[in-house]
Motif scaffolding. Structure first.
Motif, short mmCIF file in Angstrom:
data_model
loop_
_atom_site.label_atom_id
_atom_site.label_comp_id
_atom_site.label_asym_id
_atom_site.label_seq_id
_atom_site.Cartn_x
_atom_site.Cartn_y
_atom_site.Cartn_z
N GLN A 1 0.65 -1.28 0.17
CA GLN A 1 0.11 -0.02 -0.05
C GLN A 1 0.86 1.48 -0.14
O GLN A 1 0.29 2.38 -0.50
CB GLN A 1 -1.14 0.20 1.24
N LYS B 1 1.14 3.28 -3.04
CA LYS B 1 -0.40 4.04 -3.58
C LYS B 1 -0.74 5.34 -2.36
O LYS B 1 -1.24 6.35 -3.18
CB LYS B 1 -1.31 2.98 -3.28
N GLU C 1 1.77 8.09 -3.70
CA GLU C 1 1.19 8.71 -4.93
C GLU C 1 0.08 9.78 -4.74
O GLU C 1 0.02 10.72 -5.34
CB GLU C 1 0.67 7.63 -6.05
N LYS C 2 -0.87 9.48 -3.78
CA LYS C 2 -1.91 10.19 -3.48
C LYS C 2 -1.58 11.75 -2.67
O LYS C 2 -2.45 12.53 -3.01
CB LYS C 2 -2.74 9.59 -2.64
#
Length: 534
Positions: free
Chosen positions: A445, A448, A451-452
């Motif tokens: 995770q 991810k 990236e956000k």
């Protein structure tokens, strides 16, 4: 004919040398100029286009290993990654028993956890230190125990062959359960520590790091060095060491990480053997929160040296704070990202004040620290402090550069697979996940989540967590006018009047020619848990 061959060989060698020199120059000077040299002649160096073509390669896709969260019947959390590539097994036991627990055994016993880690394999009632070492050696095993501020970590690496695994595992359990901590071993440890303390007095950057923790944490368990002090080590006895072991080196105060050539069923059985052969005990209590300083705090440590040493810092936050990933990105931009970082640009590239300036967050159970440090010449000390503090103040107040943010995130994502590039690194990550109660899929995770994160997320986290008006500043130098320096720092904090359009926005003096690069120590590496890399 021979002379012709020699001539050709010489040409090839020169071309290869020129090519390798060009590559090295590009690596070391890319922060100054990223454009290709227009004087390169592809007709003379045919390898250049080939090397440049490597930029067109796509980044390899990598995936984090699948992590099993095993249901241990002793309710000891066990994380396992199956790896059939090597006939090896890595085991890590991570106890909530770092130096922060020293005072829970007795007053003033700084260094207790560290001494316990160092002396556990020095002998039990059944085996001498030599016999213990021989048992691991005959199994081809690597065994190590180390104490940190939060953690007490036991590592065993051994072949998966039961004839090697079994004796190594048995000796590990013997050492953890039955270490005798003889007075002779304690005296030897004290003697070695005294030598280290004498060497410490000759290392101003390490003295600065110790003083920094004491100023930041006050009476908190994190305040004192992991290794203790000469005075505290004199108080440690075999009885205190055994009390520490029986209270904290217990099954209910640990998590288990296993990586290697085992099936899930075999890993579960192994974890239950480990948990079942330790005292069950109890989970350690939560640590207290340290007191927060609300004002600038300038501390001068007189030291006769050609170099002055500087460290800014404050309390940070915990490992599980939702701001952590945004702060990691912010730190890369400010001072943790090499020559493109704000600190390096201001202190080295523009002014030549330092070799290096580095910032770092430490994330732990209780709030950790944010700090940055550097060394400079005595005559540049005051202005370097002004520039560094102003750089931090502006960084907190001004918007995050979106292009730089994306570059930093891309770099972090490219480097991330290093965290699981080997069985050993995977197992270290599993120990970290278990200790800080992350989910088993956290390794997958993390990219991810990274990236956000947006520029606004980073800016908001920085403004919540970093306070230029509440910094502790440690200065190690021959002399220091603290009143003058305080006025300078307060001036950095005072909002300036709006500058008319067309006028330069910077209040700093014009860029000076870089001074000769001074001799400097490396970055101060404070002794905190260093496994929080993801």
């Amino acid at each position: 004919m021979d002379s012709l061959m020699h001539h050709k060989t010489a040409i090839i060698f020169i071309a290869m040398f020129a090519c390798s020199s060009a590559i090295f120059a590009e690596q070391t000077d890319s922060y100054l100029n990223t454009e290709p040299d227009i004087n390169d002649n592809p007709s003379q160096l045919q390898s250049i286009p080939v090397l440049q073509s490597l930029h067109n390669l796509k980044q390899l896709e990598t995936h984090a290993p699948y992590v099993h969260d095993l249901k241990n019947r002793y309710k000891v959390r066990t994380l396992f990654v199956e790896s059939q590539d090597l006939p090896m097994v890595d085991i890590q036991l991570t106890f909530n028993a770092g130096s922060a627990r020293d005072l829970e055994v007795g007053k003033g016993l700084y260094g207790l956890s560290n001494m316990a880690a160092g002396l556990m394999d020095e002998g039990t009632e059944r085996f001498t230190a030599n016999q213990i070492a021989s048992a691991f050696e005959q199994s081809g095993a690597q065994f190590r125990i180390q104490s940190y501020r939060d953690m007490f970590i036991v590592k065993l690496r051994v072949l998966s062959d039961p004839q090697k695994l079994e004796p190594a595992l048995a000796m590990m359990m013997e050492v953890l359960s039955n270490a005798t901590f003889k007075n002779s071993s304690i005296n030897m440890s004290r003697s070695n520590s005294q030598i280290g303390q004498k060497q410490l007095q000759e290392n101003p950057s390490r003295l600065m790091g110790i003083r920094f923790y004491r100023e930041i944490y006050g009476q908190h368990p994190y305040a004192e060095p992991i290794t203790g002090t000469n005075g505290s080590l004199k108080k440690i006895t075999p009885e205190y060491l055994k009390q520490f072991r029986d209270k904290f080196i217990v099954a209910q105060n640990m998590n288990i990480a296993i990586t290697g050539k085992l099936s899930t069923k075999e890993a579960l059985k192994l974890s239950e053997r480990i948990a079942g052969n330790l005292r069950q005990g109890e989970k350690a209590q939560d640590l207290p929160n340290p007191a927060i300083k609300k004002t600038l705090n300038i501390v001068h440590m007189p030291y006769s040296s050609t170099q002055a040493h500087v460290m800014f810092g404050q309390l940070g936050t915990t490992r599980n704070d939702p701001d952590r990933l945004a702060l990691e990105i912010g730190n890369k931009i400010f001072g943790g990202g090499g020559f493109n970082s704000v600190l390096m640009q201001e202190l080295r590239v523009k002014r030549g004040y330092v070799y290096g300036a580095y910032s770092a967050f430490s994330f732990s159970q209780s709030p950790g620290t944010f700090s940055f440090s550097y060394s400079t010449r005595q005559d540049q000390l005051i202005d370097s402090i002004r520039v560094a503090h102003k750089a931090l103040t502006d960084f907190v107040q001004q918007p995050i550069d979106r292009k730089q943010l994306e570059e930093v995130k891309a770099g972090m994502l490219r480097a991330y697979p290093n965290n699981y590039s080997s069985n050993s690194s995977i197992n270290s990550q599993l120990g970290l996940l278990g200790f800080y109660h992350h989910s088993a899929d956290y390794l997958d995770q993390y990219p991810k989540l990274l990236e956000k994160i947006t520029a606004e997320d980073v800016q908001n986290a920085i403004r919540r967590q970093l306070h230029p008006d509440q910094m502790t500043l440690i200065v190690v130098s021959k002399e220091l006018n603290k009143i003058e320096l305080n006025d300078i720092l307060q001036g950095n904090l005072t909002p300036k009047e709006n500058i008319p359009a067309g006028e330069p926005k910077s209040t700093l003096p014009p860029k000076a020619a870089p001074a000769p690069v001074p001799e400097a120590d490396g970055p101060v590496l404070s002794q905190h848990d260093r496994h929080a890399s993801t």
